[in-house]
Structures are given as C-alpha cells and as structure tokens.
Scaffold this motif. Structure first.
Motif, PDB file in Angstrom:
ATOM      1  N   ARG A  64      12.336  51.456  54.630  1.00  0.00           N
ATOM      2  CA  ARG A  64      13.472  52.014  53.874  1.00  0.00           C
ATOM      3  C   ARG A  64      13.983  50.997  52.853  1.00  0.00           C
ATOM      4  O   ARG A  64      15.114  50.528  52.953  1.00  0.00           O
ATOM      5  N   PRO A  65      13.163  50.667  51.851  1.00  0.00           N
ATOM      6  CA  PRO A  65      13.649  49.711  50.846  1.00  0.00           C
ATOM      7  C   PRO A  65      14.787  50.327  50.037  1.00  0.00           C
ATOM      8  O   PRO A  65      14.862  51.549  49.884  1.00  0.00           O
ATOM      9  N   THR A  66      15.668  49.475  49.539  1.00  0.00           N
ATOM     10  CA  THR A  66      16.772  49.975  48.706  1.00  0.00           C
ATOM     11  C   THR A  66      16.346  50.125  47.253  1.00  0.00           C
ATOM     12  O   THR A  66      17.028  50.800  46.484  1.00  0.00           O
ATOM     13  N   ALA A  67      15.234  49.479  46.876  1.00  0.00           N
ATOM     14  CA  ALA A  67      14.717  49.586  45.510  1.00  0.00           C
ATOM     15  C   ALA A  67      13.228  49.288  45.519  1.00  0.00           C
ATOM     16  O   ALA A  67      12.742  48.552  46.379  1.00  0.00           O
ATOM     17  N   ALA A  68      12.534  49.882  44.557  1.00  0.00           N
ATOM     18  CA  ALA A  68      11.098  49.652  44.416  1.00  0.00           C
ATOM     19  C   ALA A  68      10.747  49.614  42.932  1.00  0.00           C
ATOM     20  O   ALA A  68      11.191  50.468  42.163  1.00  0.00           O
TER      21      ALA A  68
ATOM     22  N   LYS B  65       4.005  61.521  60.674  1.00  0.00           N
ATOM     23  CA  LYS B  65       2.811  62.336  60.447  1.00  0.00           C
ATOM     24  C   LYS B  65       2.440  62.355  58.960  1.00  0.00           C
ATOM     25  O   LYS B  65       1.277  62.180  58.595  1.00  0.00           O
ATOM     26  N   ARG B  66       3.425  62.548  58.100  1.00  0.00           N
ATOM     27  CA  ARG B  66       3.166  62.571  56.654  1.00  0.00           C
ATOM     28  C   ARG B  66       2.750  61.183  56.170  1.00  0.00           C
ATOM     29  O   ARG B  66       1.815  61.046  55.379  1.00  0.00           O
ATOM     30  N   ALA B  67       3.419  60.117  56.640  1.00  0.00           N
ATOM     31  CA  ALA B  67       3.061  58.754  56.239  1.00  0.00           C
ATOM     32  C   ALA B  67       1.615  58.448  56.631  1.00  0.00           C
ATOM     33  O   ALA B  67       0.860  57.859  55.856  1.00  0.00           O
ATOM     34  N   PHE B  68       1.231  58.862  57.822  1.00  0.00           N
ATOM     35  CA  PHE B  68      -0.121  58.626  58.327  1.00  0.00           C
ATOM     36  C   PHE B  68      -1.165  59.415  57.537  1.00  0.00           C
ATOM     37  O   PHE B  68      -2.311  58.994  57.412  1.00  0.00           O
ATOM     38  N   SER B  69      -0.768  60.540  56.961  1.00  0.00           N
ATOM     39  CA  SER B  69      -1.713  61.368  56.211  1.00  0.00           C
ATOM     40  C   SER B  69      -2.231  60.673  54.958  1.00  0.00           C
ATOM     41  O   SER B  69      -3.279  61.046  54.431  1.00  0.00           O
ATOM     42  N   TYR B  70      -1.536  59.650  54.472  1.00  0.00           N
ATOM     43  CA  TYR B  70      -1.964  58.920  53.280  1.00  0.00           C
ATOM     44  C   TYR B  70      -2.897  57.754  53.613  1.00  0.00           C
ATOM     45  O   TYR B  70      -3.333  57.035  52.732  1.00  0.00           O
ATOM     46  N   ALA B  71      -3.205  57.578  54.893  1.00  0.00           N
ATOM     47  CA  ALA B  71      -4.085  56.484  55.328  1.00  0.00           C
ATOM     48  C   ALA B  71      -5.546  56.864  55.112  1.00  0.00           C
ATOM     49  O   ALA B  71      -5.936  58.029  55.248  1.00  0.00           O
TER      50      ALA B  71
ATOM     51  N   VAL C  33       1.408  56.082  46.910  1.00  0.00           N
ATOM     52  CA  VAL C  33       2.270  55.034  47.458  1.00  0.00           C
ATOM     53  C   VAL C  33       3.719  55.499  47.507  1.00  0.00           C
ATOM     54  O   VAL C  33       4.415  55.298  48.507  1.00  0.00           O
ATOM     55  N   GLU C  34       4.187  56.153  46.445  1.00  0.00           N
ATOM     56  CA  GLU C  34       5.562  56.681  46.446  1.00  0.00           C
ATOM     57  C   GLU C  34       5.751  57.700  47.574  1.00  0.00           C
ATOM     58  O   GLU C  34       6.789  57.703  48.245  1.00  0.00           O
ATOM     59  N   SER C  35       4.757  58.541  47.774  1.00  0.00           N
ATOM     60  CA  SER C  35       4.852  59.557  48.827  1.00  0.00           C
ATOM     61  C   SER C  35       4.904  58.915  50.209  1.00  0.00           C
ATOM     62  O   SER C  35       5.656  59.357  51.079  1.00  0.00           O
ATOM     63  N   ARG C  36       4.101  57.867  50.399  1.00  0.00           N
ATOM     64  CA  ARG C  36       4.139  57.178  51.695  1.00  0.00           C
ATOM     65  C   ARG C  36       5.499  56.527  51.895  1.00  0.00           C
ATOM     66  O   ARG C  36       6.070  56.612  52.984  1.00  0.00           O
ATOM     67  N   LEU C  37       6.031  55.854  50.886  1.00  0.00           N
ATOM     68  CA  LEU C  37       7.358  55.241  51.006  1.00  0.00           C
ATOM     69  C   LEU C  37       8.411  56.298  51.311  1.00  0.00           C
ATOM     70  O   LEU C  37       9.310  56.075  52.132  1.00  0.00           O
ATOM     71  N   GLY C  38       8.289  57.462  50.681  1.00  0.00           N
ATOM     72  CA  GLY C  38       9.220  58.562  50.960  1.00  0.00           C
ATOM     73  C   GLY C  38       9.097  59.061  52.388  1.00  0.00           C
ATOM     74  O   GLY C  38      10.107  59.360  53.036  1.00  0.00           O
TER      75      GLY C  38
END
Length: 157
Positions: A91-95, A58-64, A45-50
C-alpha cells in the motif's frame, strides 16, 4: 578564444558526449520496446499494485508468471510472502513509474522487460522496485520477480 577557454570548451563537450554515451543504451533499449508494450507492462504493474492495495490476493497472484505461480502454489501463500518481505509494495502512498526497459540479449520469442517504480511507503521512506516481466503466449505480460532496494532521495519529484 584563449587556450584556457578552448580547453574548458573541449572538456564540456567531451563531458556531454560521455553522458550521452552512457544514456544511449538506456534510450536504445526503451526504443526497441514498442509503445503498446510499454503501456501494457505499466498496466500490469499498476494493476498488481492496485490488487495489493485492495487486499485482493487472487487478482494480485493472477499477474504472476507461470514459474512464480508454480513456486507459490496459491494466492494466499503468495500474498503472505509479499506482506512479510515486501510491505512497501502493498500500500504505497505514491508511485512514480520510469520508462520500461527491454533486457539486452532477449529474443523476440522470450522478451524480458524491467519496469522500475519509485515507491513511498506509509512512513515516508522511498524505495525502488524493479519488476521483471516476461511476455507470455497471447502477447500477455506477467511479472516474474521484483527486486526492491531502499531509495536515497527525499522526494518522488
């Protein structure tokens, strides 16, 4: 101890036991998910948010998960959907991450996990995003959906 004091004590004790009874399924569910899986789920989840924050579709989609990948077909379509429907996760300011929870009733071969994250968007609004993850072949976790609801608190702490 007077009769009124005993009644008050019993009520407090029963109230505490009731709260503990409500929390036990949550704790038990988390306990059945091993520490390595808890870390791996959070990392996905952290990687997808990043990836969202970096604009890396492409990277976000790779976590699907495979079913999500099949539904959208490609990373650009997926990213367009997220930006249009879920801008608060881009692009959240905090998580703030909560402890990942194993879904009840899932079998070892088809484990599903919920990872809740409280997010603050750029306008200061809070959101609760609950990511649904599935264990794939090779013990890899992939995101199979996300449910976002408006938060009701004023801070992440």
């Amino acid at each position: 101890m007077s009769s009124n004091q005993r009644v008050g004590w019993v009520r407090r004790e029963l109230g505490g036991l009731a709260v503990l009874g409500l929390l036990m399924p949550l704790v038990a569910g988390a306990a059945r998910l091993g520490e390595a899986d808890v870390r791996a789920v959070r990392q996905v989840v952290e990687s997808r948010l990043g990836a969202f924050a970096a604009g890396d579709a492409k990277r976000a989609f790779s976590y699907a998960s495979p079913s999500i990948r099949a539904r959208f077909g490609d990373a650009s379509r997926f990213m367009a959907m997220v930006q249009g429907s879920y801008p608060m996760v881009v692009r959240p300011t905090a998580a703030l991450f909560f402890l990942a929870q194993k879904d009840h009733g899932t079998e070892a071969a088809n484990v599903t996990v919920r990872q809740a994250v409280q997010l603050r968007d750029r306008k200061g609004r809070l959101w609760k995003a609950t990511y649904l993850l599935e264990r794939q072949a090779g013990n890899v976790w992939r995101i199979n959906g996300c449910v976002v609801v408006a938060g009701n608190a004023k801070s992440l702490t």
